[in-house]
Design a protein around this motif. Structure first.
Motif, PDB file in Angstrom:
ATOM      1  N   UNK A 106       0.838  -1.194   0.000  1.00  0.00           N
ATOM      2  CA  UNK A 106       0.000   0.000   0.000  1.00  0.00           C
ATOM      3  C   UNK A 106       0.873   1.245   0.000  1.00  0.00           C
ATOM      4  N   UNK A 107       0.349   2.292  -0.631  1.00  0.00           N
ATOM      5  CA  UNK A 107       0.946   3.619  -0.570  1.00  0.00           C
ATOM      6  C   UNK A 107       0.057   4.421   0.367  1.00  0.00           C
ATOM      7  N   UNK A 108       0.616   4.881   1.474  1.00  0.00           N
ATOM      8  CA  UNK A 108      -0.168   5.555   2.512  1.00  0.00           C
ATOM      9  C   UNK A 108      -0.136   7.060   2.310  1.00  0.00           C
ATOM     10  N   UNK A 109      -1.284   7.627   1.994  1.00  0.00           N
ATOM     11  CA  UNK A 109      -1.377   9.060   1.715  1.00  0.00           C
ATOM     12  C   UNK A 109      -1.093   9.901   2.960  1.00  0.00           C
ATOM     13  N   UNK A 110      -0.509  11.078   2.717  1.00  0.00           N
ATOM     14  CA  UNK A 110      -0.356  12.125   3.735  1.00  0.00           C
ATOM     15  C   UNK A 110       0.251  11.619   5.049  1.00  0.00           C
ATOM     16  N   UNK A 111       1.302  10.853   4.931  1.00  0.00           N
ATOM     17  CA  UNK A 111       1.984  10.335   6.119  1.00  0.00           C
ATOM     18  C   UNK A 111       2.744  11.461   6.807  1.00  0.00           C
ATOM     19  N   UNK A 136       3.661  16.871   3.030  1.00  0.00           N
ATOM     20  CA  UNK A 136       3.547  18.112   3.802  1.00  0.00           C
ATOM     21  C   UNK A 136       4.887  18.472   4.415  1.00  0.00           C
ATOM     22  N   UNK A 137       4.987  19.704   4.908  1.00  0.00           N
ATOM     23  CA  UNK A 137       6.204  20.140   5.577  1.00  0.00           C
ATOM     24  C   UNK A 137       6.475  19.289   6.810  1.00  0.00           C
ATOM     25  N   UNK A 138       5.442  18.974   7.569  1.00  0.00           N
ATOM     26  CA  UNK A 138       5.609  18.154   8.767  1.00  0.00           C
ATOM     27  C   UNK A 138       6.088  16.752   8.408  1.00  0.00           C
ATOM     28  N   UNK A 139       5.517  16.178   7.360  1.00  0.00           N
ATOM     29  CA  UNK A 139       5.952  14.863   6.917  1.00  0.00           C
ATOM     30  C   UNK A 139       7.402  14.868   6.494  1.00  0.00           C
ATOM     31  N   UNK A 140       7.823  15.931   5.794  1.00  0.00           N
ATOM     32  CA  UNK A 140       9.214  16.012   5.352  1.00  0.00           C
ATOM     33  C   UNK A 140      10.162  16.143   6.546  1.00  0.00           C
ATOM     34  N   UNK A 141       9.782  16.958   7.528  1.00  0.00           N
ATOM     35  CA  UNK A 141      10.629  17.125   8.705  1.00  0.00           C
ATOM     36  C   UNK A 141      10.800  15.817   9.475  1.00  0.00           C
ATOM     37  N   UNK A 142       9.832  14.918   9.378  1.00  0.00           N
ATOM     38  CA  UNK A 142       9.903  13.641  10.094  1.00  0.00           C
ATOM     39  C   UNK A 142      10.240  12.476   9.176  1.00  0.00           C
ATOM     40  N   UNK A 143      10.737  12.772   7.988  1.00  0.00           N
ATOM     41  CA  UNK A 143      10.922  11.733   6.978  1.00  0.00           C
ATOM     42  C   UNK A 143      11.846  10.605   7.431  1.00  0.00           C
ATOM     43  N   UNK A 144      12.908  10.926   8.137  1.00  0.00           N
ATOM     44  CA  UNK A 144      13.826   9.878   8.579  1.00  0.00           C
ATOM     45  C   UNK A 144      13.148   8.949   9.581  1.00  0.00           C
ATOM     46  N   UNK A 145      12.437   9.523  10.551  1.00  0.00           N
ATOM     47  CA  UNK A 145      11.712   8.711  11.527  1.00  0.00           C
ATOM     48  C   UNK A 145      10.651   7.856  10.841  1.00  0.00           C
ATOM     49  N   UNK A 146       9.968   8.440   9.880  1.00  0.00           N
ATOM     50  CA  UNK A 146       8.945   7.694   9.138  1.00  0.00           C
ATOM     51  C   UNK A 146       9.581   6.529   8.390  1.00  0.00           C
ATOM     52  N   UNK A 157       7.294  10.882  -2.711  1.00  0.00           N
ATOM     53  CA  UNK A 157       7.091  12.325  -2.636  1.00  0.00           C
ATOM     54  C   UNK A 157       5.757  12.709  -3.267  1.00  0.00           C
ATOM     55  N   UNK A 158       4.833  13.185  -2.436  1.00  0.00           N
ATOM     56  CA  UNK A 158       3.570  13.720  -2.950  1.00  0.00           C
ATOM     57  C   UNK A 158       3.774  15.192  -3.256  1.00  0.00           C
ATOM     58  N   UNK A 159       4.424  15.464  -4.369  1.00  0.00           N
ATOM     59  CA  UNK A 159       4.904  16.821  -4.665  1.00  0.00           C
ATOM     60  C   UNK A 159       3.786  17.851  -4.825  1.00  0.00           C
ATOM     61  N   UNK A 160       2.652  17.440  -5.386  1.00  0.00           N
ATOM     62  CA  UNK A 160       1.564  18.394  -5.578  1.00  0.00           C
ATOM     63  C   UNK A 160       1.012  18.909  -4.270  1.00  0.00           C
ATOM     64  N   UNK A 161       0.665  18.004  -3.359  1.00  0.00           N
ATOM     65  CA  UNK A 161       0.153  18.419  -2.053  1.00  0.00           C
ATOM     66  C   UNK A 161       1.227  19.122  -1.237  1.00  0.00           C
ATOM     67  N   UNK A 162       2.493  18.720  -1.405  1.00  0.00           N
ATOM     68  CA  UNK A 162       3.584  19.390  -0.698  1.00  0.00           C
ATOM     69  C   UNK A 162       3.670  20.852  -1.131  1.00  0.00           C
ATOM     70  N   UNK A 163       3.528  21.098  -2.430  1.00  0.00           N
ATOM     71  CA  UNK A 163       3.558  22.490  -2.907  1.00  0.00           C
ATOM     72  C   UNK A 163       2.379  23.277  -2.367  1.00  0.00           C
ATOM     73  N   UNK A 164       1.223  22.643  -2.311  1.00  0.00           N
ATOM     74  CA  UNK A 164       0.046  23.335  -1.766  1.00  0.00           C
ATOM     75  C   UNK A 164       0.244  23.659  -0.283  1.00  0.00           C
TER      76      UNK A 164
END
Length: 289
Positions: A106-111, A136-146, A157-164
């Motif tokens: 599965x690909x988990x949205x908005x992690x 999202x910015x929060x998801x990116x900041x926690x990317x290593x932990x995730x 990378x959900x680039x579209x939602x990240x840009x929004x």
């Protein structure tokens, strides 16, 4: 005179690319079951049946049922993009997909936190790999932990939602930090290279250029929105004939010299040669010496 080697190696059409090395990840709306078979027969390394952003909330249950029915048909298999853990649909997604025979992952949205991955992994039966989609910015900041969370398979990378979320532009420069951060986080977490966001432009020339950006930032896969995009992505994110011939030649010379490191450049070149040949094998590439 010997003809020069083709820049593109021959592809074993029957070869299945393992998901950890997959280049093209084709998103198909879960509400369009008439497209599933064509996607499965396409050049995509991985097919993702999307029951998140591609489906209106009023059609979620119907789309999920259609995806499960298709996955339950003998010979059918795919990944599924599911709704995020905070949504009203996540529980039904994981509970009903848990027993789907053809579910590959599965690909988990908005992690946005490791617990999103862990809870999804266990709710699916602790055997289905999870690709956290960082949007999202929060998801990116926690990317290593995730990426270190139990069940995490590759980051995407959900680039579209990240840009929004951030207000950033879609230019290479604006997205450079996010792409590089996902690559570093993936490496730190011991995961394969991350999957880049999709190209929304219809131009295949632009797709090729943006796929080169993917490589530039160390990413090793890319989401695709249309069938014709998969062949371009596969071609760009792939060793070329010259790369494979160089790797074979270097390893042959190295072994002929006794397999002994001769100077400081040998180990980096040895690592590069082995990586090229491993990828050639993973992608089913055939190059005649």
């Amino acid at each position: 005179m010997t003809a020069p080697a083709s820049p593109r190696p021959r592809i074993d059409e029957e070869h299945v690319v393992p998901a950890e090395d997959a280049r093209s990840w084709l998103l198909v709306p879960g509400s369009k079951p008439e497209r599933f078979d064509a996607a499965a027969q396409s050049r995509a390394d991985v097919v993702i049946l999307d029951i998140e952003d591609a489906v209106d909330p009023s059609q979620k249950d119907e789309a999920r049922r259609g995806v499960i029915d298709w996955l339950s048909t003998a010979g059918n298999s795919a990944w599924v993009r599911i709704n995020d853990t905070s949504s009203d649909f996540w529980g039904a997604d994981v509970d009903e997909l848990a027993d789907a025979v053809g579910l590959e992952g599965v690909v988990l949205a908005k992690t946005e936190k490791p617990e999103d991955v862990v809870n999804t992994f266990h709710r699916l039966g602790a055997r289905t790999p999870v690709v956290p989609l960082i949007e999202s910015a929060l998801g990116l900041e926690r990317a290593t932990e995730i990426g270190m969370a139990q069940g995490a398979f590759r980051l995407a990378f959900g680039s579209g939602d990240f840009r929004r979320d951030t207000g950033m532009w879609a230019t290479r420069e604006a997205m450079a930090y996010a792409r590089a951060r996902l690559t570093v986080s993936s490496r730190a977490a011991g995961l394969p290279g991350p999957i880049d966001g999709p190209t929304t432009e219809e131009s295949l020339r632009i797709l090729r250029e943006q796929s080169e950006w993917t490589l530039e930032y160390g990413m090793t896969g890319k989401l695709c929105l249309r069938l014709e995009q998969t062949a371009v992505v596969n071609e760009v994110i792939c060793p070329q004939t010259s790369d494979i011939l160089w790797a074979k030649g270097f390893l042959a010379d190295f072994e002929a010299a006794g397999g002994v490191v001769r100077d400081g450049s040998d180990l980096p070149r040895l690592g590069r040669a082995r990586k090229i040949l491993r990828l050639a094998d993973a992608f089913g590439l055939v190059v005649e010496d």
